[in-house]
Design an enzyme around this catalytic site. Structure first.
Site, PDB file in Angstrom:
ATOM      1  N   TYR A  93       0.800  -1.242   0.007  1.00 27.07           N
ATOM      2  CA  TYR A  93       0.000   0.006   0.009  1.00 27.07           C
ATOM      3  C   TYR A  93       0.932   1.356   0.181  1.00 27.07           C
ATOM      4  CZ  TYR A  93       0.665   0.860   5.043  1.00 27.07           C
ATOM      5  OH  TYR A  93       1.070   1.124   6.301  1.00 27.07           O
ATOM      6  N   CYS A  94       0.358   2.265  -0.527  1.00 25.02           N
ATOM      7  CA  CYS A  94       0.897   3.731  -0.491  1.00 25.02           C
ATOM      8  C   CYS A  94      -0.269   4.551  -0.032  1.00 25.02           C
ATOM      9  CB  CYS A  94       1.408   3.949  -1.963  1.00 25.02           C
ATOM     10  SG  CYS A  94       0.269   4.245  -3.229  1.00 25.02           S
ATOM     11  N   TRP A  95      -0.038   5.881  -0.255  1.00 25.30           N
ATOM     12  CA  TRP A  95      -0.893   6.712   0.292  1.00 25.30           C
ATOM     13  C   TRP A  95      -2.339   6.712  -0.018  1.00 25.30           C
ATOM     14  CZ3 TRP A  95      -1.161   9.981   4.201  1.00 25.30           C
ATOM     15  CH2 TRP A  95      -1.867  11.033   4.327  1.00 25.30           C
ATOM     16  N   SER A 101       2.285   2.117  -5.121  1.00 23.94           N
ATOM     17  CA  SER A 101       2.047   0.713  -4.569  1.00 23.94           C
ATOM     18  C   SER A 101       1.882  -0.032  -5.825  1.00 23.94           C
ATOM     19  CB  SER A 101       0.848   0.816  -3.714  1.00 23.94           C
ATOM     20  OG  SER A 101      -0.499   1.118  -4.378  1.00 23.94           O
ATOM     21  N   TYR A 122      -3.440   4.044   2.292  1.00 20.40           N
ATOM     22  CA  TYR A 122      -3.392   4.566   3.713  1.00 20.40           C
ATOM     23  C   TYR A 122      -4.377   5.266   3.926  1.00 20.40           C
ATOM     24  CZ  TYR A 122      -2.459   7.242   8.018  1.00 20.40           C
ATOM     25  OH  TYR A 122      -2.778   7.610   9.350  1.00 20.40           O
TER      26      TYR A 122
END
Length: 356
Positions: A93-95, A101, A122
């Site tokens: 996962y990323c932002w 991601s 996130y």
């Protein structure tokens, strides 16, 4: 069989590893508990790409970003991911669940791993976590451990956990002992968001069929706040009060807080904060006791003058069930005695459940 490329938060336990590809700065503020940080853009790289995006063009920013991401992913492949076997299933996962991601997941899938991304990244995780913290705390029956400072509440929780009880140790999660002298040297408190994450992660693993033991706290532990619904449930729950003679509490505190005695300047500065609550003469007396290394007198004085009155005021107002608390008196606060107390509490719960 077709592999799913993304899943929601409810399925995070299905994976072998959770990989947060955001920058180290983003990761430090908050992350999914248990996740590892394998950034595809380091802090300064992310800032650099953002500047080029604003000042030059989105094309130049994407070109630089792709080169940096490729280098960083290669580094992680050669280090952190090097020993992963062919069946490894990571969740990435990323932002926002976007390019960072998906870039990592795409390369891992091309190698042959079953890499999956977290839907919405996130941001989605944080929104869902806050929703769950409105509901999760209400599922459980709490036994709130009360008692004056130095009565071994935190140690009792640790012993209860070792005996198999469900324990939510808020001070351990907050990395703070909940008082003016509660800082843990060299161990800063988590951010508010990280504290929320740690509480959520603990609560979601509990079984509502069994009680949760928790220490009585006010609205804050150090600088972090308890989720409102959790505090509401705590303050309306049954209480267990543990107490010991003041001489034993002094002995116990001198062992538990011996790290504070090594830095007398820090200790004095902390006690100066109490000047608004106590006279200058009282604070000066504490300073004299520190200078003379009269630790037993200092701890006894602090308990009688500050901690015990403050504890009575705050808990009586916050925990109405305290007056009907199950009372436990012990003359010793060593591990053997606290283990006996813990087993007695658990046995009492079993008997109560059988009667019910």
């Amino acid at each position: 069989m077709r592999h799913e490329n993304s899943v929601n938060l409810a399925r995070i336990d299905e994976f072998d590893e959770i990989v947060d590809v955001r920058s180290p700065a983003e990761f430090a503020l908050d992350h999914v508990p248990g996740a590892v940080n394998c950034a595809v853009l380091e802090n300064e790289e992310r800032a650099r790409v953002g500047t080029i995006y604003k000042q030059v063009s989105s094309f130049e920013a994407r070109k630089l970003g792709a080169a940096l991401v490729a280098r960083n992913v290669a580094r992680h492949l050669e280090t952190h991911f090097a020993a992963r076997d062919p069946g490894w299933k990571p969740l990435i996962y990323c932002w926002r669940g976007g390019k960072r991601s998906e870039s990592m997941a795409h390369i891992l899938r091309e190698i042959g791993w079953h890499a999956t991304t977290l839907e919405g990244g996130y941001q989605s995780y944080r929104r869902e976590l806050l929703l769950q913290l409105e509901e999760l705390p209400q599922r459980f029956d709490y036994h709130v451990v009360c008692g004056p400072t130095g009565s071994g509440k935190s140690r009792l929780l640790q012993v209860l956990a070792s005996e198999g009880a469900q324990v939510l140790d808020l001070e351990a999660l907050a990395r703070h002992r909940g008082s003016v002298l509660g800082d843990l040297p060299g161990d800063p408190q988590p951010t508010q968001k990280m504290f929320d994450s740690l509480i959520w992660n603990a609560l979601r693993r509990f079984d509502p069929a069994f009680p949760v033991f928790i220490e009585a706290e006010s609205r804050k532990v150090g600088v972090v706040r308890l989720p409102p619904k959790l505090l509401q449930q705590m303050t309306s729950s049954r209480c267990v009060r543990i107490d010991a003679p003041i001489a034993e509490r002094v002995r116990f505190l001198l062992l538990e807080y011996r790290h504070l005695l090594a830095d007398t300047d820090w200790l004095k500065q902390k006690l100066l904060r109490l000047t608004g609550l106590h006279s200058r003469e009282t604070v000066a007396r504490w300073t004299t006791q520190i200078d003379g290394a009269d630790w037993e007198a200092l701890v006894h004085d602090l308990l009688v003058t500050h901690y015990d009155p403050a504890y009575r005021r705050s808990l009586t107002n916050l925990y109405p069930a305290l007056a009907q608390a199950t009372a436990i008196e012990t003359d010793r606060l060593d591990d053997m005695r606290l283990a006996a107390v813990a087993r007695g509490l658990l046995k009492r719960d079993q008997v109560t459940a059988a009667d019910g």
